[in-house]
Design a protein around this motif. Structure first.
Motif, PDB file in Angstrom:
ATOM      1  N   ILE B  19      -6.394   1.555   3.429  1.00  0.00           N
ATOM      2  CA  ILE B  19      -6.658   0.292   2.584  1.00  0.00           C
ATOM      3  C   ILE B  19      -6.185  -0.900   3.592  1.00  0.00           C
ATOM      4  O   ILE B  19      -5.115  -0.813   3.728  1.00  0.00           O
ATOM      5  N   ARG B  20      -7.226  -1.847   3.741  1.00  0.00           N
ATOM      6  CA  ARG B  20      -6.655  -3.032   4.219  1.00  0.00           C
ATOM      7  C   ARG B  20      -6.140  -3.846   3.354  1.00  0.00           C
ATOM      8  O   ARG B  20      -6.341  -3.735   2.054  1.00  0.00           O
ATOM      9  N   VAL B  21      -5.070  -4.755   3.718  1.00  0.00           N
ATOM     10  CA  VAL B  21      -4.522  -5.629   2.931  1.00  0.00           C
ATOM     11  C   VAL B  21      -5.489  -6.654   2.055  1.00  0.00           C
ATOM     12  O   VAL B  21      -4.939  -7.172   1.018  1.00  0.00           O
ATOM     13  N   ASP B  22      -6.581  -6.860   2.779  1.00  0.00           N
ATOM     14  CA  ASP B  22      -7.486  -7.884   2.017  1.00  0.00           C
ATOM     15  C   ASP B  22      -8.631  -7.020   1.142  1.00  0.00           C
ATOM     16  O   ASP B  22      -9.477  -7.720   0.680  1.00  0.00           O
ATOM     17  N   GLY B  25      -9.323  -4.779  -4.277  1.00  0.00           N
ATOM     18  CA  GLY B  25      -8.705  -3.717  -5.382  1.00  0.00           C
ATOM     19  C   GLY B  25      -7.251  -3.935  -5.398  1.00  0.00           C
ATOM     20  O   GLY B  25      -6.744  -3.897  -6.335  1.00  0.00           O
ATOM     21  N   LEU B  26      -6.770  -4.373  -3.925  1.00  0.00           N
ATOM     22  CA  LEU B  26      -5.181  -4.792  -4.134  1.00  0.00           C
ATOM     23  C   LEU B  26      -4.998  -6.349  -4.429  1.00  0.00           C
ATOM     24  O   LEU B  26      -4.206  -6.381  -5.272  1.00  0.00           O
ATOM     25  N   LEU B  27      -5.803  -7.015  -3.748  1.00  0.00           N
ATOM     26  CA  LEU B  27      -5.545  -8.379  -4.085  1.00  0.00           C
ATOM     27  C   LEU B  27      -5.864  -8.987  -5.427  1.00  0.00           C
ATOM     28  O   LEU B  27      -4.934  -9.753  -6.060  1.00  0.00           O
ATOM     29  N   GLU B  98     -12.217  -8.866   0.847  1.00  0.00           N
ATOM     30  CA  GLU B  98     -12.569 -10.062   0.138  1.00  0.00           C
ATOM     31  C   GLU B  98     -13.114 -11.040   1.431  1.00  0.00           C
ATOM     32  O   GLU B  98     -12.972 -10.688   2.684  1.00  0.00           O
TER      33      GLU B  98
END
Lengths: 282, 282
Positions: B19-22, B25-27, B98
């Motif tokens: 998963i990318r940091v952007d 779902g995470l941000l 994002e």
């Protein structure tokens, strides 16, 4: 450009995956964040942002953030940013990998360009709508497990509210409590000007203490304004000389239209306060 | 063991980042999920889970989930699971990266072993506490942007409530509304038995429609019980012949202690209902 650095001091390519699918930040929105404005190549309000990160961590029972490490990783992103002297810096801190009690939290800082939409909002202001947040102002103190006033990664409601605003022809939201008092925006604090006094609601009603709102208040005080932290009612959103949303990246943004109705022109007041805010960093 | 498969049909190693940091779902906790019980090598209530996934997607304005793709990826995880015939299957669907309007949602399915704690809770029951959720039962219908009843990734409150329960010597929570009516658990539905009737509150008050609760009700009806979906009050949590929490992986779990007070023994009722629930899949 985007610049990504992890809390351990390693730079990384933001275009490739770095997060496991079982990171609790992803699976449960179980983590916290801050967004810091970098202007003139320097972070604004870094101390208040890191203080608020620590406050959010405490509210979520996360390990206390390593302040020095966050300062170092901030500097690392700054040192590696080459696309101009203004950008947004996101700090993200999650509970780490699920089911592994020895897992360290996941922490990273990411530099991001500032959206054209944001630049436009700073200059032109925004249309906002009031939306019911469904809570009463005493709830945050009564029920801390609801994490009201923590800047958690669980922002789905905030994003849904902004989509609802778009459906109503606006681009931002002012949340209201069940008793008609004013809370905050999904990513901003509400500031009202009346005469030469600025008002914002107290954080105790379950909203984020605003870093930019506080800076605007400092700037306004320096030029002789009075500032008051006290409850605001929805009537106060109209009965004033200026309604603003304060957030790190958008700075102090004028609300020119509320719930579809154009507000009296507050550009003069806005210009004065925007200058006072910039002068804090001069 | 863990088995991970992405919605495009590729198997992947869950121990490495995907998963990318952007990813939003995470941000922003901006996504949805389901947890499906696999028992006897077969998914239970997969159709209701996928229907609820689609309902959550609609509430969050996410692209409609590709039902066939989710069925295929479920089967792919099943085909690659070799650690016994009972496990949990998590389905996760986020808004994707994002700032990229062409970005596809992120979708994956992950098989996970069932915790010893869960196995113990099934057998022994749990201690629960009631915690104020701070909302009224009409709010969900009035204010859909609050996403009440959507199974979003923004679960920080739910996790915080469980930590609050632990501080009070319990392991689970029953959320109550401001008018004293019963809502749901952070990861379960509330079921009350009185005589030979089962009760659970209606989803319209802003809670998740329960897949396991519905299966338990079907099973109970088959053995002659009556089932009623109607509002419950906190008094109903004590004035009954059995209080249960229904969730996919824990199945129907007996609450043996509420707010520190031991409840009358409901093991007999529990055994009857647990059998009726299992017989649904016999």
């Amino acid at each position: 450009m985007r610049v990504l650095a992890f809390l351990d001091g390693t730079l990384a390519n933001p275009e490739v995956p770095h997060i496991r699918v079982d990171d609790l930040g992803l699976l449960r929105g179980d983590g916290i964040f801050e967004t810091v404005l970098i202007a003139g190549g320097k972070p604004r309000e870094l101390r208040p942002h890191l203080d608020r990160l620590a406050r959010s961590a405490s509210m979520l029972d996360l390990p206390e953030p390593d302040d020095d490490a966050w300062q170092r990783v901030t500097q690392l992103v700054l040192d590696n940013w080459t696309a101009g002297d203004e950008f947004a810096l996101k700090l993200v801190y999650t509970r780490g990998v699920e089911g592994d009690p020895t897992a360290a939290p996941t922490g990273f800082a990411m530099g991001l360009p500032i959206d054209d939409k944001v630049i436009r909002a700073r200059a032109e202001g925004v249309a906002a709508v009031t939306l019911d947040r469904g809570i009463d102002p005493g709830l945050a103190e009564r029920s801390p497990w609801l994490l009201l006033g923590a800047k958690s990664l669980s922002y789905a409601i905030n994003m849904a509210a902004v989509r609802e605003a778009a459906r109503r022809g606006a681009s931002d939201v002012i949340f209201t409590a069940t008793d008609g008092s004013v809370l905050e925006g999904p990513t901003s604090n509400v500031v009202v000007a009346r005469g030469r006094t600025l008002y914002t609601p107290p954080a105790t009603i379950g909203i984020l203490p605003g870093t930019t709102q506080a800076a605007v208040f400092r700037g306004a005080e320096r030029i002789g304004w009075t500032t008051k932290i006290e409850p605001l009612s929805v009537e106060d959103l109209r009965d004033n000389d200026g309604l603003f949303l304060a957030s790190s990246v958008r700075k102090l943004t004028r609300v020119h239209t509320l719930d579809g109705q154009e507000l009296p022109d507050s550009s003069g007041v806005h210009a004065e306060l925007a200058k006072a805010y910039e002068d804090v960093y001069a």
